[in-house]
Design a protein around this motif. Sequence first.
Motif, PDB file in Angstrom:
ATOM      1  N   MET A 115       0.860  -1.187   0.000  1.00 34.52           N
ATOM      2  CA  MET A 115       0.000   0.000   0.000  1.00 34.52           C
ATOM      3  C   MET A 115       0.894   1.233   0.000  1.00 34.52           C
ATOM      4  N   ASN A 116       0.623   2.164  -0.897  1.00 31.16           N
ATOM      5  CA  ASN A 116       1.492   3.333  -0.965  1.00 31.16           C
ATOM      6  C   ASN A 116       1.166   4.319   0.146  1.00 31.16           C
ATOM      7  N   SER A 117       2.094   5.241   0.371  1.00 30.58           N
ATOM      8  CA  SER A 117       1.947   6.156   1.504  1.00 30.58           C
ATOM      9  C   SER A 117       0.797   7.136   1.330  1.00 30.58           C
ATOM     10  N   SER A 118       0.465   7.523   0.082  1.00 37.72           N
ATOM     11  CA  SER A 118      -0.648   8.454  -0.099  1.00 37.72           C
ATOM     12  C   SER A 118      -1.970   7.797   0.275  1.00 37.72           C
ATOM     13  N   CYS A 119      -2.119   6.509  -0.022  1.00 33.71           N
ATOM     14  CA  CYS A 119      -3.332   5.788   0.358  1.00 33.71           C
ATOM     15  C   CYS A 119      -3.420   5.671   1.875  1.00 33.71           C
ATOM     16  N   THR A 120      -2.284   5.376   2.519  1.00 31.45           N
ATOM     17  CA  THR A 120      -2.243   5.284   3.972  1.00 31.45           C
ATOM     18  C   THR A 120      -2.570   6.640   4.596  1.00 31.45           C
ATOM     19  N   SER A 121      -2.037   7.714   4.017  1.00 31.91           N
ATOM     20  CA  SER A 121      -2.308   9.054   4.514  1.00 31.91           C
ATOM     21  C   SER A 121      -3.794   9.377   4.366  1.00 31.91           C
ATOM     22  N   PHE A 122      -4.368   9.037   3.228  1.00 29.51           N
ATOM     23  CA  PHE A 122      -5.795   9.269   3.013  1.00 29.51           C
ATOM     24  C   PHE A 122      -6.604   8.503   4.055  1.00 29.51           C
ATOM     25  N   GLU A 123      -6.290   7.245   4.225  1.00 25.32           N
ATOM     26  CA  GLU A 123      -7.048   6.408   5.158  1.00 25.32           C
ATOM     27  C   GLU A 123      -6.992   6.965   6.576  1.00 25.32           C
ATOM     28  N   ALA A 124      -5.826   7.362   7.018  1.00 28.24           N
ATOM     29  CA  ALA A 124      -5.686   7.893   8.375  1.00 28.24           C
ATOM     30  C   ALA A 124      -6.490   9.184   8.553  1.00 28.24           C
ATOM     31  N   GLN A 125      -6.392  10.064   7.583  1.00 23.54           N
ATOM     32  CA  GLN A 125      -7.130  11.324   7.676  1.00 23.54           C
ATOM     33  C   GLN A 125      -8.637  11.091   7.574  1.00 23.54           C
ATOM     34  N   PHE A 126      -9.040  10.166   6.711  1.00 19.30           N
ATOM     35  CA  PHE A 126     -10.463   9.882   6.538  1.00 19.30           C
ATOM     36  C   PHE A 126     -11.047   9.258   7.802  1.00 19.30           C
ATOM     37  N   ARG A 127     -10.339   8.339   8.400  1.00 21.88           N
ATOM     38  CA  ARG A 127     -10.810   7.711   9.639  1.00 21.88           C
ATOM     39  C   ARG A 127     -11.012   8.753  10.742  1.00 21.88           C
ATOM     40  N   ALA A 128     -10.135   9.737  10.787  1.00 21.01           N
ATOM     41  CA  ALA A 128     -10.202  10.753  11.835  1.00 21.01           C
ATOM     42  C   ALA A 128     -11.462  11.626  11.711  1.00 21.01           C
ATOM     43  N   ILE A 129     -11.939  11.847  10.500  1.00 20.34           N
ATOM     44  CA  ILE A 129     -13.102  12.734  10.322  1.00 20.34           C
ATOM     45  C   ILE A 129     -14.383  11.975  10.007  1.00 20.34           C
ATOM     46  N   TYR A 130     -14.314  10.666   9.874  1.00 20.93           N
ATOM     47  CA  TYR A 130     -15.478   9.887   9.442  1.00 20.93           C
ATOM     48  C   TYR A 130     -16.741  10.163  10.270  1.00 20.93           C
ATOM     49  N   PRO A 131     -16.684  10.131  11.607  1.00 22.31           N
ATOM     50  CA  PRO A 131     -17.931  10.369  12.363  1.00 22.31           C
ATOM     51  C   PRO A 131     -18.552  11.735  12.073  1.00 22.31           C
ATOM     52  N   ARG A 132     -17.730  12.766  11.975  1.00 23.61           N
ATOM     53  CA  ARG A 132     -18.240  14.101  11.676  1.00 23.61           C
ATOM     54  C   ARG A 132     -18.827  14.157  10.269  1.00 23.61           C
ATOM     55  N   LEU A 133     -18.129  13.558   9.332  1.00 23.57           N
ATOM     56  CA  LEU A 133     -18.571  13.553   7.947  1.00 23.57           C
ATOM     57  C   LEU A 133     -19.871  12.765   7.806  1.00 23.57           C
ATOM     58  N   ARG A 134     -20.006  11.679   8.552  1.00 21.39           N
ATOM     59  CA  ARG A 134     -21.228  10.858   8.532  1.00 21.39           C
ATOM     60  C   ARG A 134     -22.414  11.663   9.069  1.00 21.39           C
ATOM     61  N   ARG A 135     -22.204  12.390  10.162  1.00 22.39           N
ATOM     62  CA  ARG A 135     -23.279  13.222  10.708  1.00 22.39           C
ATOM     63  C   ARG A 135     -23.690  14.294   9.698  1.00 22.39           C
ATOM     64  N   PHE A 136     -22.705  14.889   9.048  1.00 22.73           N
ATOM     65  CA  PHE A 136     -22.988  15.917   8.053  1.00 22.73           C
ATOM     66  C   PHE A 136     -23.787  15.326   6.893  1.00 22.73           C
ATOM     67  N   ALA A 137     -23.370  14.174   6.407  1.00 22.47           N
ATOM     68  CA  ALA A 137     -24.084  13.520   5.302  1.00 22.47           C
ATOM     69  C   ALA A 137     -25.519  13.219   5.713  1.00 22.47           C
ATOM     70  N   TYR A 138     -25.708  12.760   6.947  1.00 24.74           N
ATOM     71  CA  TYR A 138     -27.061  12.465   7.425  1.00 24.74           C
ATOM     72  C   TYR A 138     -27.889  13.741   7.525  1.00 24.74           C
ATOM     73  N   SER A 139     -27.262  14.813   7.959  1.00 28.77           N
ATOM     74  CA  SER A 139     -28.015  16.075   8.071  1.00 28.77           C
ATOM     75  C   SER A 139     -28.439  16.587   6.702  1.00 28.77           C
ATOM     76  N   LEU A 140     -27.675  16.290   5.671  1.00 27.56           N
ATOM     77  CA  LEU A 140     -28.039  16.706   4.320  1.00 27.56           C
ATOM     78  C   LEU A 140     -29.153  15.834   3.748  1.00 27.56           C
ATOM     79  N   THR A 141     -29.051  14.523   3.963  1.00 23.87           N
ATOM     80  CA  THR A 141     -29.950  13.585   3.306  1.00 23.87           C
ATOM     81  C   THR A 141     -31.196  13.253   4.112  1.00 23.87           C
ATOM     82  N   SER A 142     -31.116  13.327   5.442  1.00 22.26           N
ATOM     83  CA  SER A 142     -32.206  12.962   6.348  1.00 22.26           C
ATOM     84  C   SER A 142     -32.554  11.475   6.287  1.00 22.26           C
ATOM     85  N   GLN A 143     -31.737  10.693   5.661  1.00 27.35           N
ATOM     86  CA  GLN A 143     -31.963   9.249   5.548  1.00 27.35           C
ATOM     87  C   GLN A 143     -30.634   8.533   5.793  1.00 27.35           C
ATOM     88  N   SER A 144     -30.663   7.547   6.655  1.00 27.10           N
ATOM     89  CA  SER A 144     -29.445   6.819   6.995  1.00 27.10           C
ATOM     90  C   SER A 144     -28.814   6.151   5.769  1.00 27.10           C
TER      91      SER A 144
END
Length: 169
Positions: free
Chosen positions: A1-30
């Motif tokens: 796995m290259n370092s850019s993919c690892t960097s993406f994964e680490a950063q994405f994992r860190a914001i996932y809960p916030r991003l999920r809440r935001f997506a839910y607030s936009l869509t109103s559907q789980s």
Amino acid sequence: MNSSCTSFEAQFRAIYPRLRRFAYSLTSQSADADDLLQRASERALRNFAKFEQGTRFDSWMFQLTRNLWIDTVRARGRRANREVPEEAGLGVGHDPRPATHAAIDLQKAMNAMAQLPEEQREIVALILVDGMGYRETAELLDLPIGTVSSRLVRGRKALLEMLGEGNDD
């Protein structure tokens, strides 16, 4: 796995809960929130090489998610029917009253939020639900901070009125 993919994964994992809440607030559907988030993560991963290191990854992801949602709404129109989230059936076999009252309150709040104009709903979701600051929200949405503030005030007031908690001042 290259370092850019690892960097993406680490950063994405860190914001996932916030991003999920935001997506839910936009869509109103789980389920729609999950689909939106999946499309956003796929697009972000494909375009991660274009991401400018040193800029805010979370802002980039929130903007990407928001833009995908706008594209989705334009492509299919707004949904008229709302379904009860799948999670509503998870409490079967227990005393349902506390969970039912909480679910009804949450559903009322989500229904009220869904009735807000898109411009107010985004700001209410980012500031009141996700806890972003005014300046961060203004930068993310590319709006003046005064516009963010006024939309938040109008959105909060409208929500309180819809929920029957408006002031009689």
